[in-house]
Each structure stands twice: as C-alpha cells, then as structure tokens.
Design an enzyme around this catalytic site. Structure first.
Site, mmCIF file in Angstrom:
data_model
loop_
_atom_site.group_PDB
_atom_site.id
_atom_site.type_symbol
_atom_site.label_atom_id
_atom_site.label_comp_id
_atom_site.label_asym_id
_atom_site.label_seq_id
_atom_site.Cartn_x
_atom_site.Cartn_y
_atom_site.Cartn_z
ATOM 1 N N ASP A 92 22.182 59.516 -43.104
ATOM 2 C CA ASP A 92 21.557 58.293 -42.590
ATOM 3 C C ASP A 92 22.620 57.305 -42.120
ATOM 4 O O ASP A 92 22.501 56.101 -42.343
ATOM 5 C CB ASP A 92 20.656 57.673 -43.660
ATOM 6 C CG ASP A 92 19.588 56.755 -43.064
ATOM 7 O OD1 ASP A 92 19.314 56.854 -41.842
ATOM 8 O OD2 ASP A 92 19.040 55.929 -43.803
ATOM 9 N N ALA A 116 14.149 49.713 -52.676
ATOM 10 C CA ALA A 116 14.953 48.906 -53.582
ATOM 11 C C ALA A 116 15.099 47.491 -53.055
ATOM 12 O O ALA A 116 14.968 47.246 -51.856
ATOM 13 C CB ALA A 116 16.329 49.527 -53.743
ATOM 14 N N ARG A 117 15.358 46.567 -54.004
ATOM 15 C CA ARG A 117 15.761 45.231 -53.602
ATOM 16 C C ARG A 117 17.170 45.006 -54.125
ATOM 17 O O ARG A 117 17.517 45.487 -55.198
ATOM 18 C CB ARG A 117 14.791 44.189 -54.137
ATOM 19 C CG ARG A 117 13.497 44.219 -53.313
ATOM 20 C CD ARG A 117 12.577 43.068 -53.643
ATOM 21 N NE ARG A 117 12.129 43.173 -55.013
ATOM 22 C CZ ARG A 117 11.522 42.160 -55.643
ATOM 23 N NH1 ARG A 117 11.302 41.014 -55.027
ATOM 24 N NH2 ARG A 117 11.115 42.315 -56.881
ATOM 25 N N THR A 154 16.933 58.386 -39.511
ATOM 26 C CA THR A 154 16.342 57.241 -38.828
ATOM 27 C C THR A 154 16.199 57.651 -37.364
ATOM 28 O O THR A 154 17.161 58.168 -36.794
ATOM 29 C CB THR A 154 17.255 56.013 -38.989
ATOM 30 O OG1 THR A 154 17.357 55.722 -40.388
ATOM 31 C CG2 THR A 154 16.707 54.806 -38.254
ATOM 32 N N ASP A 178 24.272 52.997 -48.899
ATOM 33 C CA ASP A 178 22.945 53.615 -48.932
ATOM 34 C C ASP A 178 22.982 55.141 -48.902
ATOM 35 O O ASP A 178 22.810 55.767 -47.849
ATOM 36 C CB ASP A 178 22.057 53.090 -47.801
ATOM 37 C CG ASP A 178 20.591 53.437 -48.044
ATOM 38 O OD1 ASP A 178 20.305 54.124 -49.045
ATOM 39 O OD2 ASP A 178 19.747 53.038 -47.227
ATOM 40 N N LYS A 200 24.154 54.876 -39.814
ATOM 41 C CA LYS A 200 23.635 54.005 -38.749
ATOM 42 C C LYS A 200 24.244 52.638 -38.947
ATOM 43 O O LYS A 200 24.786 52.338 -40.032
ATOM 44 C CB LYS A 200 22.111 53.948 -38.793
ATOM 45 C CG LYS A 200 21.563 53.511 -40.135
ATOM 46 C CD LYS A 200 20.055 53.431 -40.088
ATOM 47 C CE LYS A 200 19.461 53.061 -41.437
ATOM 48 N NZ LYS A 200 17.999 52.986 -41.421
ATOM 49 N N GLY A 211 18.965 41.610 -49.770
ATOM 50 C CA GLY A 211 18.138 42.321 -48.799
ATOM 51 C C GLY A 211 17.285 43.360 -49.477
ATOM 52 O O GLY A 211 17.399 43.592 -50.681
ATOM 53 N N GLU A 212 16.385 43.969 -48.704
ATOM 54 C CA GLU A 212 15.612 45.050 -49.290
ATOM 55 C C GLU A 212 15.504 46.215 -48.347
ATOM 56 O O GLU A 212 15.581 46.066 -47.126
ATOM 57 C CB GLU A 212 14.242 44.590 -49.774
ATOM 58 C CG GLU A 212 13.271 44.167 -48.705
ATOM 59 C CD GLU A 212 12.038 43.541 -49.350
ATOM 60 O OE1 GLU A 212 11.432 44.195 -50.222
ATOM 61 O OE2 GLU A 212 11.688 42.413 -48.977
ATOM 62 N N GLY A 213 15.388 47.394 -48.925
ATOM 63 C CA GLY A 213 15.283 48.598 -48.116
ATOM 64 C C GLY A 213 14.002 49.316 -48.446
ATOM 65 O O GLY A 213 13.034 48.691 -48.880
ATOM 66 N N ASN A 227 23.654 50.690 -42.141
ATOM 67 C CA ASN A 227 24.225 51.175 -43.394
ATOM 68 C C ASN A 227 25.750 51.109 -43.400
ATOM 69 O O ASN A 227 26.390 51.650 -44.301
ATOM 70 C CB ASN A 227 23.775 52.623 -43.678
ATOM 71 C CG ASN A 227 22.332 52.673 -44.160
ATOM 72 O OD1 ASN A 227 21.826 51.686 -44.686
ATOM 73 N ND2 ASN A 227 21.677 53.811 -43.974
HETATM 74 P P1 ADP Z 1 17.369 51.194 -49.492
HETATM 75 O O1 ADP Z 1 18.070 52.362 -50.119
HETATM 76 O O2 ADP Z 1 16.121 50.811 -50.230
HETATM 77 O O3 ADP Z 1 17.164 51.343 -48.009
HETATM 78 P P2 ADP Z 1 19.753 49.664 -49.074
HETATM 79 O O4 ADP Z 1 20.799 50.286 -49.909
HETATM 80 O O5 ADP Z 1 19.763 50.004 -47.617
HETATM 81 O O6 ADP Z 1 18.324 49.934 -49.710
HETATM 82 O O7 ADP Z 1 19.848 48.087 -49.231
HETATM 83 C C1 ADP Z 1 18.916 47.200 -48.641
HETATM 84 C C2 ADP Z 1 19.600 45.945 -48.111
HETATM 85 O O8 ADP Z 1 20.320 45.276 -49.146
HETATM 86 C C3 ADP Z 1 20.656 46.243 -47.066
HETATM 87 O O9 ADP Z 1 20.124 46.319 -45.784
HETATM 88 C C4 ADP Z 1 21.594 45.030 -47.213
HETATM 89 O O10 ADP Z 1 21.080 43.918 -46.540
HETATM 90 C C5 ADP Z 1 21.566 44.773 -48.696
HETATM 91 N N1 ADP Z 1 22.681 45.462 -49.399
HETATM 92 C C6 ADP Z 1 22.682 46.718 -49.887
HETATM 93 N N2 ADP Z 1 23.829 47.034 -50.505
HETATM 94 C C7 ADP Z 1 24.621 45.940 -50.399
HETATM 95 C C8 ADP Z 1 25.969 45.625 -50.837
HETATM 96 N N3 ADP Z 1 26.716 46.517 -51.518
HETATM 97 N N4 ADP Z 1 26.449 44.396 -50.566
HETATM 98 C C9 ADP Z 1 25.702 43.494 -49.882
HETATM 99 N N5 ADP Z 1 24.444 43.727 -49.446
HETATM 100 C C10 ADP Z 1 23.892 44.926 -49.693
#
Ligand code: ADP
Length: 320
Positions: A166, A56-57, A204, A184, A168, A51-53, A171
């Site tokens: 954050d 970050a990816r 958020t 996160d 929610k 996934g991506e936020g 997360n």
């Molecule tokens: P950002 O800090 O850029 O918001 P996140 O930490 O929320 O990034 O991660 C983005 C996405 O990646 C999440 O919504 C989830 O789908 C996936 N993800 C993040 N961490 C994990 C993990 N430890 N295990 C599985 N998927 C994860």
C-alpha cells in the site's frame, strides 16, 4: 418552516433527546486521557489527534519523560471477527520486525479493556500527500531525494521478506527534517516461503499493480511495490496519479491497458519519463529491480540533494 401551530406542539411536547449512538463506526468513544501500559507500568498522556484510517485512530501522546509519540488505537469492538484480529496481529508482527531510518519506528503495543494500542515514532510534518496538496507538484531534485529514501526503505523491507502493498503518498510520512518515513503496514504481507505468491486483491485503486487485479490465478509478489513506486514518481512530478479518473472501474481499465500520458505542459525531463515508463511495465518480471531504478539515468545523472529545506513545505526550493 413549521407553522406556528407546529412550533407550539414542539414547545408543549419537546422531542426526546437523541439516544447515545451505540456501535457507531464513525464516532467510537475516545481513548482515556491517560493511556496506561499496565505490564510495563508506563503512562502516556493523550495530547492531540493526528488522523484516522480504515480501522484505527491515531493520537499524539507524551510519555513520562515528555517524549512525543504517535499512538495508534484500535477499538476491541472492531476486532470481533477472527479476520480482523488476524489482520491486526499481522500488521503488528510485520511492523515491529522492521527497523530502518526511513520506516516509521514501531515502539510497543499493549492493550486495556477497550482498545489495542501501538506506540509509533511521531511524524510531525504530515504526509507527502498533504505536502503535494500545498505544492501541486515537486521539482525533479526533490522527487529524486524522496525516491532514493523510499527505495532504500523498500529494499530493506524486501530483503526482510515483507511486501508493503500500500505504498502511496498518504502513507509516506515526513519527519521534522523532511526525511521519508514509510508507515501503515495494515496491508503488508510476509513471504514465508521463497517463491510464494500472494492472492489477496488489496491496495489503493490509483496505485494498484495490474497483476494484483488481472492475474489472480498466478498471484503477485514484491514487484507490486515497484509498480507503486512508479505511480508515486509520476504523481510527484505531474501532480496527480497516472491512471486517475472519477470512476474506479475506469481506473482499473486504464491500469489493465497501461493507458496514461505525460501532459506536455509539465515539461518533465526525458530521463524522468523513461524511468516512469520502465517502472510502469505491465509484466512484473520485466519491471526494473529497485537497484536498477537507483542506477537509472534519472537518478544517477541528476542532482540528488543531500537534504530538503523546510521551506519546501510551501514553495519549490532552488537546488542549483
Ligand atoms: P489505518 O491503518 O487505519 O489506515 P494509518 O496508519 O494510515 O491508519 O493512520 C491514519 C492517519 O493517522 C494517517 O493518515 C496520519 O494522518 C496519522 N498518522 C498515522 N501514523 C502517524 C505517525 N506515526 N505520526 C503522525 N501521524 C500519523
């Protein structure tokens, strides 16, 4: 449709191939198939995309022993400003200092010429947000189970001077046994001096505490996480966040005026309503402490299941 003449022109003079996109925010180059931690001499094979936020990816990777991990990748091009670097270093410093069964485990971080990498515990089963989409809403025993784990993690963070800021459903990740893993730490703050107040407006919209938005002079502290826990509990039981509207400005007005309702057709218990109402108290000093929430009739007098069956991903379990 292009006329035959135009089509002819296209044929006779084909357009240039599109230029490779540069500095494109939407599609940064993929990290290498084998990600190497040079200093430790470790290789991680990239096996999938998770996934991506915001910046970050996140990929699924396998280490040499075959252990699967999540790898959060931040491109160095996105770290050009001092502010972006400071933010990432804060996230790493805070996250790596935490160790709790209900917090995503931080393994390591390293870099190569192009990216900064963080290896994290892999959460196979998505987030509570994904699960809520399938289930629409949760039963009260499930909500108690998730709340107890979330409050445990949050109490641990607060005793270590960390405010998550954050919290929610998106997360709150789930491991393969349906346990919650808070993830996160991109907006987390470390309280370095007792009584210190934070002033940055962040969070958020649906989950943001009123003092973050409307008491910017005074700042905010640990109680913002408590507020988000109230929003999370409401969302688990009702199926949507309490202050939700289409327009973000209207969400803020509702948060300011403490305007939300319990749809009667949901028929949630009086104890759960009382618990939510007490947490969503506008004055942060009047909000219950985390321990008071655990001791509330909703948690204390209700069924807290010892575990949630995997079938709960798609259908409500029967806890009688
Ligand atoms: P950002 O800090 O850029 O918001 P996140 O930490 O929320 O990034 O991660 C983005 C996405 O990646 C999440 O919504 C989830 O789908 C996936 N993800 C993040 N961490 C994990 C993990 N430890 N295990 C599985 N998927 C994860």
């Amino acid at each position: 449709a292009p006329s035959p003449k135009q089509q002819e022109r296209v044929k006779a003079n084909p357009p240039d191939p599109p230029l490779p996109r540069q500095n494109s925010k939407t599609t940064p180059p993929s990290p290498p198939k084998v990600i190497t931690d040079k200093h430790r001499g470790l290789d991680f094979h990239r096996v999938g995309f998770l996934g991506e936020g915001g910046f970050a990816r996140v990929y699924e990777v396998k280490d040499v022993r075959g252990t699967r991990l999540a790898c959060k990748v931040v491109t160095k091009t996105s770290l050009k400003t001092k502010k972006a670097k400071t933010k990432l270093y804060a996230e790493i410093k805070i996250h790596r200092s935490l160790s709790h069964p209900n917090i995503v485990r931080f393994q390591d971080c390293f870099e190569d010429d192009d990216n900064v990498y963080m290896t994290l515990e892999l959460c196979h089963s998505g987030s509570l947000m994904d699960m809520l989409r399938r289930r629409r809403r949760f039963t009260e025993p499930e909500a108690r189970f998730f709340l107890v784990q979330l409050i445990g993690a949050c109490n641990y963070m607060h005793t270590h001077q960390v405010i998550h800021r954050d919290l929610k459903l998106g997360n709150l990740f789930l491991d393969s046994n349906m346990n919650i893993k808070v993830g996160d730490f991109g907006l987390a703050a470390l309280i370095e001096n007792p009584g210190e107040r934070k002033k940055t407006i962040c969070g958020t919209p649906n989950y943001i505490a009123p003092e973050v938005l409307f008491d910017t002079a005074n700042g905010h502290s640990f109680e913002v996480d408590t507020w988000s826990i109230g929003v999370i509990l409401y969302t688990l039981l009702i199926g949507r966040p309490p202050f939700q509207t289409k327009d973000v400005k209207d969400i803020y007005t509702r948060i300011r005026d403490n305007v939300y309702e319990f749809p009667p057709e949901r028929r949630i218990s009086a104890d759960s309503r009382d618990c939510i109402t007490s947490i969503l108290t506008p004055d942060p000093q009047q909000r219950p402490t985390l321990l008071e929430i655990i001791a509330s009739p909703f948690i204390d007098l209700g069924i807290v299941p010892p575990f949630i069956p995997l079938s709960a991903h798609d259908a409500p379990p029967d806890f009688r």
